[in-house]
Write an enzyme that holds these catalytic residues in place. Structure first.
Site, short mmCIF file in Angstrom:
data_model
loop_
_atom_site.label_atom_id
_atom_site.label_comp_id
_atom_site.label_asym_id
_atom_site.label_seq_id
_atom_site.Cartn_x
_atom_site.Cartn_y
_atom_site.Cartn_z
N SER A 1 10.05 0.74 4.41
CA SER A 1 9.03 -0.31 4.38
C SER A 1 9.36 -1.40 3.36
CB SER A 1 7.65 0.29 4.10
OG SER A 1 7.56 0.67 2.75
N LYS B 1 4.56 -1.14 -2.47
CA LYS B 1 4.49 -2.39 -1.67
C LYS B 1 4.45 -3.59 -2.62
CE LYS B 1 3.99 -0.53 2.50
NZ LYS B 1 4.48 0.77 2.05
#
Lengths: 440, 142
Positions: free
Chosen positions: B63, B100
Protein backbone atom coordinates in the site's frame (compact mmCIF):
# COMPACT_ATOMS: atom_id res chain seq x y z
CA UNK A 1 -17.86 20.85 54.87
CA UNK A 2 -15.02 19.51 56.94
CA UNK A 3 -13.94 21.47 59.88
CA UNK A 4 -10.61 23.19 59.43
CA UNK A 5 -7.91 20.58 59.97
CA UNK A 6 -4.67 21.47 61.65
CA UNK A 7 -1.72 21.75 59.22
CA UNK A 8 1.10 19.24 59.46
CA UNK A 9 3.63 21.58 57.91
CA UNK A 10 3.69 25.24 56.95
CA UNK A 11 5.57 24.86 53.70
CA UNK A 12 4.06 23.26 50.61
CA UNK A 13 7.17 22.06 48.79
CA UNK A 14 10.29 22.28 50.88
CA UNK A 15 11.26 19.52 48.47
CA UNK A 16 9.39 18.41 45.38
CA UNK A 17 9.36 14.66 44.86
CA UNK A 18 7.59 12.98 41.95
CA UNK A 19 6.46 9.38 42.01
CA UNK A 20 5.58 7.73 38.72
CA UNK A 21 3.71 4.44 38.83
CA UNK A 22 2.81 2.60 35.63
CA UNK A 23 -0.72 1.23 35.54
CA UNK A 24 -1.16 -2.37 34.35
CA UNK A 25 2.42 -2.15 33.10
CA UNK A 26 3.06 -5.58 31.54
CA UNK A 27 -0.45 -5.92 30.12
CA UNK A 28 -0.22 -2.42 28.76
CA UNK A 29 3.10 -3.15 27.00
CA UNK A 30 1.43 -6.06 25.22
CA UNK A 31 -1.57 -3.92 24.27
CA UNK A 32 0.83 -1.42 22.71
CA UNK A 33 2.34 -4.15 20.57
CA UNK A 34 -0.91 -5.52 19.24
CA UNK A 35 -3.94 -3.36 18.53
CA UNK A 36 -6.18 -6.42 18.76
CA UNK A 37 -5.47 -6.52 22.50
CA UNK A 38 -6.45 -2.90 23.14
CA UNK A 39 -9.69 -2.38 24.97
CA UNK A 40 -9.84 -6.07 25.90
CA UNK A 41 -9.22 -7.92 29.14
CA UNK A 42 -5.60 -9.09 29.01
CA UNK A 43 -3.59 -10.89 31.69
CA UNK A 44 0.12 -11.62 31.79
CA UNK A 45 1.54 -14.74 33.45
CA UNK A 46 0.41 -17.69 31.31
CA UNK A 47 3.74 -19.48 31.83
CA UNK A 48 3.47 -19.20 35.61
CA UNK A 49 -0.15 -20.17 35.80
CA UNK A 50 -1.08 -16.99 37.68
CA UNK A 51 -1.85 -13.39 36.71
CA UNK A 52 1.10 -11.08 37.34
CA UNK A 53 -0.37 -8.06 35.55
CA UNK A 54 -3.88 -7.29 34.35
CA UNK A 55 -5.15 -4.72 31.85
CA UNK A 56 -7.69 -2.22 33.14
CA UNK A 57 -10.43 -4.14 31.33
CA UNK A 58 -9.40 -7.35 33.11
CA UNK A 59 -9.29 -5.57 36.47
CA UNK A 60 -12.77 -4.23 35.85
CA UNK A 61 -13.92 -7.77 35.10
CA UNK A 62 -12.72 -8.83 38.55
CA UNK A 63 -9.34 -10.39 37.78
CA UNK A 64 -6.81 -9.72 40.53
CA UNK A 65 -3.07 -10.22 40.84
CA UNK A 66 -2.08 -13.76 41.77
CA UNK A 67 -5.31 -15.30 40.47
CA UNK A 68 -4.84 -18.73 38.90
CA UNK A 69 -5.64 -19.31 35.24
CA UNK A 70 -8.60 -21.46 36.17
CA UNK A 71 -10.08 -18.69 38.32
CA UNK A 72 -9.40 -16.10 35.63
CA UNK A 73 -11.32 -18.20 33.12
CA UNK A 74 -14.17 -18.50 35.58
CA UNK A 75 -14.55 -14.78 36.39
CA UNK A 76 -13.68 -13.53 32.91
CA UNK A 77 -13.97 -16.23 30.23
CA UNK A 78 -13.03 -13.86 27.39
CA UNK A 79 -9.79 -12.81 29.11
CA UNK A 80 -6.70 -13.17 26.92
CA UNK A 81 -3.90 -14.76 28.95
CA UNK A 82 -0.40 -14.17 27.60
CA UNK A 83 3.09 -15.29 28.68
CA UNK A 84 5.52 -12.70 30.07
CA UNK A 85 7.92 -11.05 27.68
CA UNK A 86 10.44 -9.66 30.16
CA UNK A 87 12.72 -8.56 27.37
CA UNK A 88 10.18 -6.08 26.01
CA UNK A 89 8.99 -5.07 29.49
CA UNK A 90 12.63 -4.29 30.29
CA UNK A 91 12.95 -2.07 27.22
CA UNK A 92 9.85 -0.14 28.25
CA UNK A 93 11.14 0.13 31.80
CA UNK A 94 14.38 1.78 30.62
CA UNK A 95 12.26 4.21 28.60
CA UNK A 96 10.27 5.19 31.64
CA UNK A 97 13.43 6.10 33.57
CA UNK A 98 14.98 7.91 30.60
CA UNK A 99 11.87 10.01 30.02
CA UNK A 100 11.79 11.06 33.68
CA UNK A 101 15.54 11.79 33.59
CA UNK A 102 14.88 14.48 31.00
CA UNK A 103 13.31 16.48 33.85
CA UNK A 104 15.76 15.68 36.64
CA UNK A 105 19.04 13.87 37.13
CA UNK A 106 17.96 12.62 40.53
CA UNK A 107 15.88 9.58 39.62
CA UNK A 108 15.47 6.49 41.75
CA UNK A 109 14.56 3.38 39.79
CA UNK A 110 12.36 1.95 42.49
CA UNK A 111 11.11 -1.07 40.56
CA UNK A 112 10.54 -2.17 36.99
CA UNK A 113 7.49 0.07 36.67
CA UNK A 114 7.95 2.73 39.35
CA UNK A 115 10.36 5.56 39.97
CA UNK A 116 10.90 8.61 42.14
CA UNK A 117 12.42 11.87 40.92
CA UNK A 118 13.54 14.91 42.88
CA UNK A 119 12.54 18.01 40.91
CA UNK A 120 13.34 20.53 43.67
CA UNK A 121 15.15 23.49 42.10
CA UNK A 122 14.38 22.36 38.54
CA UNK A 123 11.79 25.08 37.99
CA UNK A 124 14.15 27.75 36.78
CA UNK A 125 16.22 25.38 34.70
CA UNK A 126 13.17 24.00 32.91
CA UNK A 127 11.28 27.29 33.07
CA UNK A 128 8.20 25.48 34.33
CA UNK A 129 6.19 25.33 37.53
CA UNK A 130 6.15 22.09 39.51
CA UNK A 131 2.70 21.40 38.14
CA UNK A 132 3.90 21.92 34.57
CA UNK A 133 6.85 19.62 35.15
CA UNK A 134 4.69 16.72 36.36
CA UNK A 135 2.15 17.34 33.60
CA UNK A 136 4.95 17.17 31.05
CA UNK A 137 6.40 13.98 32.53
CA UNK A 138 3.00 12.33 32.34
CA UNK A 139 2.35 13.60 28.84
CA UNK A 140 5.72 12.34 27.59
CA UNK A 141 5.16 8.88 29.07
CA UNK A 142 1.66 8.70 27.62
CA UNK A 143 2.79 9.72 24.14
CA UNK A 144 6.23 8.12 23.86
CA UNK A 145 5.38 4.84 25.54
CA UNK A 146 1.69 4.62 24.81
CA UNK A 147 1.23 2.94 28.17
CA UNK A 148 -0.63 4.63 31.00
CA UNK A 149 0.78 5.88 34.25
CA UNK A 150 -0.27 7.65 37.43
CA UNK A 151 1.87 10.49 38.69
CA UNK A 152 2.03 12.01 42.15
CA UNK A 153 3.86 15.06 43.48
CA UNK A 154 4.53 15.73 47.14
CA UNK A 155 7.14 17.20 49.47
CA UNK A 156 8.37 13.71 50.48
CA UNK A 157 8.61 10.26 48.92
CA UNK A 158 5.85 8.95 51.17
CA UNK A 159 3.43 11.75 50.25
CA UNK A 160 4.36 11.47 46.56
CA UNK A 161 3.47 7.80 46.72
CA UNK A 162 0.12 8.57 48.32
CA UNK A 163 -0.44 11.14 45.56
CA UNK A 164 0.25 8.70 42.72
CA UNK A 165 -2.17 6.18 44.27
CA UNK A 166 -4.82 8.85 44.82
CA UNK A 167 -6.39 8.56 41.40
CA UNK A 168 -5.78 5.53 39.25
CA UNK A 169 -5.55 4.74 36.40
CA UNK A 170 -3.99 7.64 34.56
CA UNK A 171 -4.17 10.07 37.45
CA UNK A 172 -2.13 13.14 38.30
CA UNK A 173 -2.32 14.29 41.90
CA UNK A 174 -0.40 17.03 43.65
CA UNK A 175 -0.25 17.08 47.45
CA UNK A 176 1.27 20.30 48.80
CA UNK A 177 2.58 19.94 52.35
CA UNK A 178 0.10 22.55 53.60
CA UNK A 179 -2.85 20.50 52.40
CA UNK A 180 -1.53 17.03 53.22
CA UNK A 181 -3.97 16.65 56.12
CA UNK A 182 -6.94 16.52 53.73
CA UNK A 183 -5.40 13.59 51.84
CA UNK A 184 -4.50 11.70 55.03
CA UNK A 185 -7.71 12.07 56.99
CA UNK A 186 -9.56 9.16 55.38
CA UNK A 187 -6.58 7.08 54.33
CA UNK A 188 -6.25 3.87 56.38
CA UNK A 189 -2.86 3.89 58.06
CA UNK A 190 -2.05 0.47 56.59
CA UNK A 191 -2.15 1.97 53.08
CA UNK A 192 0.78 4.23 53.83
CA UNK A 193 4.05 3.17 52.18
CA UNK A 194 6.31 1.67 54.83
CA UNK A 195 3.55 0.65 57.27
CA UNK A 196 3.41 -3.13 57.28
CA UNK A 197 0.78 -5.46 58.67
CA UNK A 198 2.36 -5.73 62.10
CA UNK A 199 2.76 -1.99 62.54
CA UNK A 200 -0.77 -1.47 61.32
CA UNK A 201 -2.11 -3.91 63.91
CA UNK A 202 -0.04 -2.26 66.61
CA UNK A 203 -1.24 1.23 65.64
CA UNK A 204 -4.84 0.09 65.47
CA UNK A 205 -4.47 -1.26 68.98
CA UNK A 206 -3.47 2.23 70.02
CA UNK A 207 -6.54 3.70 68.39
CA UNK A 208 -4.73 4.97 65.29
CA UNK A 209 -6.85 4.18 62.23
CA UNK A 210 -6.04 6.78 59.61
CA UNK A 211 -2.79 8.17 58.28
CA UNK A 212 -3.77 11.51 59.77
CA UNK A 213 -4.25 10.01 63.26
CA UNK A 214 -0.71 8.70 62.89
CA UNK A 215 0.71 11.98 61.58
CA UNK A 216 -0.89 13.94 64.44
CA UNK A 217 0.77 11.77 67.10
CA UNK A 218 3.23 13.58 69.32
CA UNK A 219 6.94 13.16 68.78
CA UNK A 220 7.65 11.76 72.26
CA UNK A 221 4.97 9.09 71.81
CA UNK A 222 6.39 8.14 68.39
CA UNK A 223 9.92 7.79 69.74
CA UNK A 224 8.75 5.80 72.73
CA UNK A 225 6.66 3.34 70.74
CA UNK A 226 8.18 2.91 67.29
CA UNK A 227 11.41 2.13 65.49
CA UNK A 228 13.41 4.10 62.97
CA UNK A 229 11.59 3.11 59.74
CA UNK A 230 8.17 4.01 61.17
CA UNK A 231 9.56 7.20 62.71
CA UNK A 232 10.81 8.13 59.24
CA UNK A 233 7.37 7.46 57.78
CA UNK A 234 5.83 9.67 60.47
CA UNK A 235 8.25 12.48 59.64
CA UNK A 236 7.59 12.06 55.91
CA UNK A 237 3.83 12.34 56.42
CA UNK A 238 4.54 15.60 58.24
CA UNK A 239 6.42 16.96 55.22
CA UNK A 240 10.02 16.24 56.28
CA UNK A 241 11.84 14.51 53.44
CA UNK A 242 14.00 12.06 55.39
CA UNK A 243 13.91 9.15 52.95
CA UNK A 244 16.54 10.05 50.40
CA UNK A 245 16.45 8.99 46.78
CA UNK A 246 18.68 6.10 45.81
CA UNK A 247 19.80 7.55 42.51
CA UNK A 248 22.85 5.36 41.91
CA UNK A 249 22.24 1.94 40.42
CA UNK A 250 22.59 -0.77 43.03
CA UNK A 251 26.12 -2.12 42.97
CA UNK A 252 26.20 -3.38 46.52
CA UNK A 253 24.05 -6.18 47.78
CA UNK A 254 23.49 -7.28 51.32
CA UNK A 255 21.89 -10.47 50.14
CA UNK A 256 21.23 -12.22 46.87
CA UNK A 257 18.15 -14.30 46.40
CA UNK A 258 17.14 -16.40 43.43
CA UNK A 259 13.85 -18.12 43.07
CA UNK A 260 12.32 -20.05 40.24
CA UNK A 261 8.86 -21.43 39.71
CA UNK A 262 8.43 -24.18 37.15
CA UNK A 263 5.49 -25.87 35.55
CA UNK A 264 4.32 -28.54 35.63
CA UNK A 265 5.18 -29.17 39.27
CA UNK A 266 7.42 -32.16 39.81
CA UNK A 267 7.91 -34.99 42.29
CA UNK A 268 11.17 -36.07 40.64
CA UNK A 269 14.09 -35.85 43.04
CA UNK A 270 16.66 -35.31 40.28
CA UNK A 271 14.55 -32.74 38.51
CA UNK A 272 13.82 -30.63 41.59
CA UNK A 273 17.45 -30.88 42.70
CA UNK A 274 18.64 -29.85 39.26
CA UNK A 275 16.39 -26.81 39.34
CA UNK A 276 17.61 -25.93 42.81
CA UNK A 277 21.22 -26.20 41.62
CA UNK A 278 20.44 -23.87 38.76
CA UNK A 279 19.26 -21.10 41.08
CA UNK A 280 22.37 -21.68 43.22
CA UNK A 281 24.48 -21.32 40.10
CA UNK A 282 22.63 -18.14 39.10
CA UNK A 283 23.04 -16.60 42.54
CA UNK A 284 26.76 -17.38 42.47
CA UNK A 285 27.12 -15.84 39.01
CA UNK A 286 25.56 -12.64 40.32
CA UNK A 287 27.73 -12.68 43.47
CA UNK A 288 30.88 -13.10 41.40
CA UNK A 289 29.85 -10.27 39.11
CA UNK A 290 29.91 -7.94 42.12
CA UNK A 291 32.96 -9.64 43.69
CA UNK A 292 30.99 -10.81 46.70
CA UNK A 293 31.19 -13.91 48.81
CA UNK A 294 29.03 -15.31 51.57
CA UNK A 295 28.96 -18.15 54.03
CA UNK A 296 25.42 -17.81 55.30
CA UNK A 297 22.79 -19.17 52.98
CA UNK A 298 19.38 -20.73 52.89
CA UNK A 299 17.48 -22.82 50.42
CA UNK A 300 13.88 -23.89 50.21
CA UNK A 301 11.56 -25.90 48.02
CA UNK A 302 7.91 -25.07 47.83
CA UNK A 303 5.19 -27.62 47.28
CA UNK A 304 2.32 -27.35 44.88
CA UNK A 305 0.19 -26.43 47.91
CA UNK A 306 2.45 -23.45 48.64
CA UNK A 307 4.14 -25.04 51.68
CA UNK A 308 7.80 -24.18 52.16
CA UNK A 309 10.48 -26.59 53.30
CA UNK A 310 13.98 -25.31 53.71
CA UNK A 311 17.10 -24.86 55.77
CA UNK A 312 19.37 -22.04 56.73
CA UNK A 313 23.00 -23.16 56.70
CA UNK A 314 26.47 -21.83 57.33
CA UNK A 315 29.73 -22.60 55.55
CA UNK A 316 33.17 -22.49 57.14
CA UNK A 317 34.37 -19.79 54.85
CA UNK A 318 32.62 -17.27 52.55
CA UNK A 319 32.60 -18.30 48.88
CA UNK A 320 30.80 -17.65 45.61
CA UNK A 321 31.29 -21.16 44.36
CA UNK A 322 28.14 -23.13 43.54
CA UNK A 323 29.85 -26.49 44.09
CA UNK A 324 30.55 -25.62 47.73
CA UNK A 325 26.96 -24.55 48.33
CA UNK A 326 25.49 -27.54 46.54
CA UNK A 327 27.71 -29.98 48.44
CA UNK A 328 26.64 -28.39 51.70
CA UNK A 329 22.92 -28.38 50.99
CA UNK A 330 22.63 -31.82 49.35
CA UNK A 331 22.22 -33.84 52.61
CA UNK A 332 19.56 -31.39 53.86
CA UNK A 333 17.77 -31.49 50.54
CA UNK A 334 17.66 -35.27 50.68
CA UNK A 335 16.23 -35.06 54.17
CA UNK A 336 13.32 -32.77 53.29
CA UNK A 337 12.53 -34.03 49.82
CA UNK A 338 9.47 -36.24 49.73
CA UNK A 339 8.83 -38.08 46.45
CA UNK A 340 5.12 -38.26 47.27
CA UNK A 341 4.76 -34.48 47.01
CA UNK A 342 4.73 -32.22 43.96
CA UNK A 343 7.09 -29.25 44.12
CA UNK A 344 6.76 -26.06 42.10
CA UNK A 345 9.32 -23.51 43.33
CA UNK A 346 12.97 -23.60 44.36
CA UNK A 347 14.76 -20.81 46.15
CA UNK A 348 18.29 -20.01 47.22
CA UNK A 349 19.56 -16.99 49.19
CA UNK A 350 23.00 -15.83 50.24
CA UNK A 351 23.19 -13.47 53.25
CA UNK A 352 25.72 -11.14 54.80
CA UNK A 353 27.66 -10.76 51.61
CA UNK A 354 31.10 -9.30 51.88
CA UNK A 355 33.92 -8.39 49.53
CA UNK A 356 36.49 -10.39 51.47
CA UNK A 357 37.21 -13.99 50.66
CA UNK A 358 38.64 -14.51 54.15
CA UNK A 359 41.80 -16.16 55.36
CA UNK A 360 42.88 -19.13 53.32
CA UNK A 361 42.85 -22.31 55.35
CA UNK A 362 45.90 -24.21 54.13
CA UNK A 363 44.94 -27.45 55.83
CA UNK A 364 41.26 -27.50 55.03
CA UNK A 365 39.47 -27.14 51.72
CA UNK A 366 40.89 -23.69 51.14
CA UNK A 367 43.38 -24.73 48.50
CA UNK A 368 40.81 -26.67 46.54
CA UNK A 369 38.41 -23.73 46.72
CA UNK A 370 41.06 -21.28 45.58
CA UNK A 371 41.67 -23.55 42.61
CA UNK A 372 37.96 -23.74 41.82
CA UNK A 373 37.65 -19.99 42.12
CA UNK A 374 40.17 -19.68 39.27
CA UNK A 375 38.06 -22.09 37.23
CA UNK A 376 34.89 -20.08 37.84
CA UNK A 377 36.62 -16.84 36.83
CA UNK A 378 37.43 -18.51 33.54
CA UNK A 379 33.87 -19.85 33.21
CA UNK A 380 32.48 -16.35 33.79
CA UNK A 381 34.70 -15.00 31.01
CA UNK A 382 33.54 -17.67 28.61
CA UNK A 383 29.87 -17.22 29.54
CA UNK A 384 30.15 -13.45 29.14
CA UNK A 385 31.25 -14.06 25.59
CA UNK A 386 29.06 -16.99 24.59
CA UNK A 387 26.00 -16.44 26.76
CA UNK A 388 24.85 -17.37 30.25
CA UNK A 389 25.13 -21.09 30.98
CA UNK A 390 27.27 -21.80 27.91
CA UNK A 391 29.33 -23.66 30.49
CA UNK A 392 27.32 -24.90 33.43
CA UNK A 393 27.37 -27.53 36.14
CA UNK A 394 26.39 -31.00 34.98
CA UNK A 395 23.70 -31.22 37.63
CA UNK A 396 21.78 -28.24 36.20
CA UNK A 397 21.52 -29.83 32.77
CA UNK A 398 18.01 -31.07 33.44
CA UNK A 399 16.76 -27.59 34.38
CA UNK A 400 18.41 -26.01 31.33
CA UNK A 401 17.27 -28.68 28.91
CA UNK A 402 13.57 -28.21 29.56
CA UNK A 403 13.36 -24.55 30.48
CA UNK A 404 11.45 -23.39 33.53
CA UNK A 405 8.08 -24.19 32.18
CA UNK A 406 6.98 -27.00 30.00
CA UNK A 407 4.96 -24.29 28.34
CA UNK A 408 8.22 -22.55 27.43
CA UNK A 409 7.65 -24.07 24.06
CA UNK A 410 3.88 -23.71 23.91
CA UNK A 411 3.81 -20.52 25.98
CA UNK A 412 6.67 -18.73 24.34
CA UNK A 413 6.35 -14.92 24.43
CA UNK A 414 5.35 -13.49 21.08
CA UNK A 415 8.71 -11.79 20.60
CA UNK A 416 10.61 -15.02 21.29
CA UNK A 417 8.91 -16.98 18.53
CA UNK A 418 11.09 -17.32 15.41
CA UNK A 419 8.30 -16.07 13.14
CA UNK A 420 8.48 -12.73 15.00
CA UNK A 421 12.22 -12.22 14.68
CA UNK A 422 13.64 -9.48 12.52
CA UNK A 423 16.34 -10.28 9.94
CA UNK A 424 19.53 -11.25 11.72
CA UNK A 425 17.90 -11.87 15.08
CA UNK A 426 18.48 -15.14 16.90
CA UNK A 427 17.07 -17.06 19.82
CA UNK A 428 19.56 -15.32 22.09
CA UNK A 429 19.71 -11.80 20.74
CA UNK A 430 17.15 -9.38 19.44
CA UNK A 431 17.31 -5.68 18.65
CA UNK A 432 16.88 -3.40 21.66
CA UNK A 433 13.75 -1.62 20.45
CA UNK A 434 10.18 -2.79 20.94
CA UNK A 435 8.98 -4.59 17.81
CA UNK A 436 5.29 -4.52 17.08
CA UNK A 437 5.00 -6.93 14.16
CA UNK A 438 3.39 -6.43 10.78
CA UNK A 439 1.41 -3.38 9.79
CA UNK A 440 -0.54 -2.98 6.55
CA UNK B 1 17.88 -5.53 34.23
CA UNK B 2 20.94 -6.28 32.20
CA UNK B 3 20.17 -4.04 29.24
CA UNK B 4 21.53 -0.66 30.22
CA UNK B 5 20.47 2.62 28.77
CA UNK B 6 24.06 3.11 27.71
CA UNK B 7 23.85 0.18 25.34
CA UNK B 8 21.06 1.86 23.50
CA UNK B 9 22.66 5.25 23.48
CA UNK B 10 26.26 4.56 22.65
CA UNK B 11 27.44 1.06 21.95
CA UNK B 12 24.91 -0.30 19.54
CA UNK B 13 24.46 2.65 17.28
CA UNK B 14 27.86 4.30 17.35
CA UNK B 15 29.38 4.12 13.90
CA UNK B 16 32.59 5.85 12.97
CA UNK B 17 31.88 8.33 10.19
CA UNK B 18 34.42 7.73 7.46
CA UNK B 19 33.63 10.44 4.93
CA UNK B 20 31.38 10.31 1.92
CA UNK B 21 31.48 7.23 -0.25
CA UNK B 22 31.21 7.60 -4.01
CA UNK B 23 30.42 4.57 -6.08
CA UNK B 24 33.71 2.97 -6.96
CA UNK B 25 36.00 5.17 -4.92
CA UNK B 26 36.35 6.40 -1.38
CA UNK B 27 36.82 10.02 -0.59
CA UNK B 28 38.95 10.59 2.47
CA UNK B 29 40.23 7.06 2.92
CA UNK B 30 40.62 6.59 6.66
CA UNK B 31 44.10 6.25 8.09
CA UNK B 32 44.69 5.32 11.72
CA UNK B 33 45.71 8.76 12.94
CA UNK B 34 42.79 10.39 11.24
CA UNK B 35 40.41 7.89 12.77
CA UNK B 36 41.49 9.01 16.22
CA UNK B 37 40.45 12.55 15.51
CA UNK B 38 37.14 11.65 13.88
CA UNK B 39 34.17 12.17 16.09
CA UNK B 40 31.62 9.41 16.14
CA UNK B 41 27.94 9.99 15.99
CA UNK B 42 25.04 7.90 17.05
CA UNK B 43 22.98 6.18 14.40
CA UNK B 44 20.10 7.75 16.34
CA UNK B 45 21.56 11.22 15.65
CA UNK B 46 21.99 10.41 12.00
CA UNK B 47 18.39 9.25 11.70
CA UNK B 48 17.26 12.17 13.91
CA UNK B 49 15.15 9.92 16.03
CA UNK B 50 14.54 9.74 19.77
CA UNK B 51 15.52 6.12 20.46
CA UNK B 52 13.60 6.12 23.73
CA UNK B 53 10.38 6.84 21.86
CA UNK B 54 11.04 4.51 18.93
CA UNK B 55 9.61 1.20 17.89
CA UNK B 56 9.92 -1.11 14.93
CA UNK B 57 7.19 -2.36 12.64
CA UNK B 58 7.29 -4.51 9.56
CA UNK B 59 5.36 -3.75 6.39
CA UNK B 60 2.84 -6.17 5.02
CA UNK B 61 1.58 -5.51 1.51
CA UNK B 62 2.28 -2.83 -1.06
CA UNK B 63 0.00 0.00 0.00
CA UNK B 64 3.00 2.35 0.36
CA UNK B 65 4.90 1.12 -2.68
CA UNK B 66 4.91 4.48 -4.45
CA UNK B 67 6.59 6.01 -1.40
CA UNK B 68 9.37 3.46 -1.75
CA UNK B 69 8.15 1.30 1.11
CA UNK B 70 7.98 -2.33 0.11
CA UNK B 71 6.49 -5.49 1.53
CA UNK B 72 8.63 -6.83 4.43
CA UNK B 73 10.52 -3.56 4.98
CA UNK B 74 11.28 -2.72 8.60
CA UNK B 75 10.01 0.67 9.76
CA UNK B 76 11.71 2.72 12.45
CA UNK B 77 9.00 4.91 13.94
CA UNK B 78 8.97 7.55 16.64
CA UNK B 79 5.97 7.77 18.94
CA UNK B 80 5.07 11.42 19.10
CA UNK B 81 2.17 13.86 18.99
CA UNK B 82 4.20 16.35 16.95
CA UNK B 83 3.23 15.15 13.48
CA UNK B 84 2.64 17.21 10.36
CA UNK B 85 0.19 16.80 7.52
CA UNK B 86 1.99 14.87 4.79
CA UNK B 87 3.99 12.69 7.22
CA UNK B 88 3.96 8.95 6.78
CA UNK B 89 2.42 7.79 10.04
CA UNK B 90 1.32 4.79 12.03
CA UNK B 91 -2.29 5.56 12.85
CA UNK B 92 -5.13 3.86 14.60
CA UNK B 93 -8.24 4.16 12.45
CA UNK B 94 -11.54 2.60 13.54
CA UNK B 95 -9.85 -0.19 15.48
CA UNK B 96 -7.18 -0.96 12.91
CA UNK B 97 -3.52 0.04 12.85
CA UNK B 98 -2.01 1.03 9.53
CA UNK B 99 0.88 2.85 7.86
CA UNK B 100 -0.22 5.63 5.46
CA UNK B 101 0.24 9.26 4.48
CA UNK B 102 -1.54 11.66 6.82
CA UNK B 103 -3.72 14.07 4.83
CA UNK B 104 -6.29 16.75 5.54
CA UNK B 105 -9.42 17.37 3.47
CA UNK B 106 -11.02 20.73 2.55
CA UNK B 107 -13.00 20.79 5.77
CA UNK B 108 -9.84 20.32 7.77
CA UNK B 109 -10.61 16.71 8.70
CA UNK B 110 -7.79 14.19 8.85
CA UNK B 111 -7.72 11.10 6.67
CA UNK B 112 -5.17 8.55 5.49
CA UNK B 113 -3.91 8.00 1.99
CA UNK B 114 -2.01 5.05 0.59
CA UNK B 115 0.95 5.47 -1.75
CA UNK B 116 -0.66 3.14 -4.23
CA UNK B 117 -3.07 4.42 -6.87
CA UNK B 118 -5.10 1.21 -6.62
CA UNK B 119 -6.01 1.83 -2.99
CA UNK B 120 -8.71 4.30 -1.92
CA UNK B 121 -8.10 6.88 0.81
CA UNK B 122 -9.16 5.79 4.31
CA UNK B 123 -11.69 8.15 5.85
CA UNK B 124 -12.34 7.52 9.54
CA UNK B 125 -15.91 6.51 10.38
CA UNK B 126 -15.40 6.75 14.13
CA UNK B 127 -11.93 7.93 14.98
CA UNK B 128 -8.38 8.46 13.75
CA UNK B 129 -5.45 8.70 16.11
CA UNK B 130 -1.86 9.23 14.99
CA UNK B 131 0.47 7.09 17.11
CA UNK B 132 3.86 7.50 15.48
CA UNK B 133 5.75 9.06 12.60
CA UNK B 134 7.92 6.97 10.25
CA UNK B 135 11.54 8.08 10.56
CA UNK B 136 13.39 5.45 8.53
CA UNK B 137 12.91 2.41 6.38
CA UNK B 138 15.31 -0.47 6.82
CA UNK B 139 15.63 -2.98 4.02
CA UNK B 140 18.09 -5.83 4.18
CA UNK B 141 19.35 -7.64 1.11
CA UNK B 142 20.67 -11.13 0.70
Amino acid sequence: MDKELQCLTVSSFRKAIVHVDMDSFFASCEQQRDIKLRGKPVCIGAERGIATSMSIEAKNAGVTRGMTIRDIKRVCPECIILPSDYETFGLYSIRLFEIVRQYSDAVEEYSVDECFADITSMRRFLNMTYQEIVENIKHDIDVKMGTICSVGLGPTKTLAKIASKWKKPSGLTIIPGKLAQYYLKDLPVGKVWGIGNKTEEFLKGKGIRTALDFAYKREDWIHANLYKPQIETWLELRGHAVKTLQTEPVDEYKSISKRKTFTPPSAGRDEVFSRLCKVVENACIKARRFNLVSKNFSFSIMTNNFLHFGYELKLERPVANPITFITALKPEFDRIFNPMILYRTVQFSMFELSGESGQLDLFGNGVEEARQSTIFTAIDDINNKYGKHAIHLGVTYFALKDGDHLGDRGHLAWRKKPENWLPGETKRKRVNLPYCGYVK
Amino acid sequence: MTISALTIKHTSYALPFMGVMHAGKTVGFPNPSEEETHDTMDLADLLQVDMFASKLFRVQGDSMIEAGILNDDVLLVECTDKWKIGDIVIAEIDGEETVKYLRKDNQGKLFLEAANSKIKPMIPQEYLKVKAVIKSVIRTYG
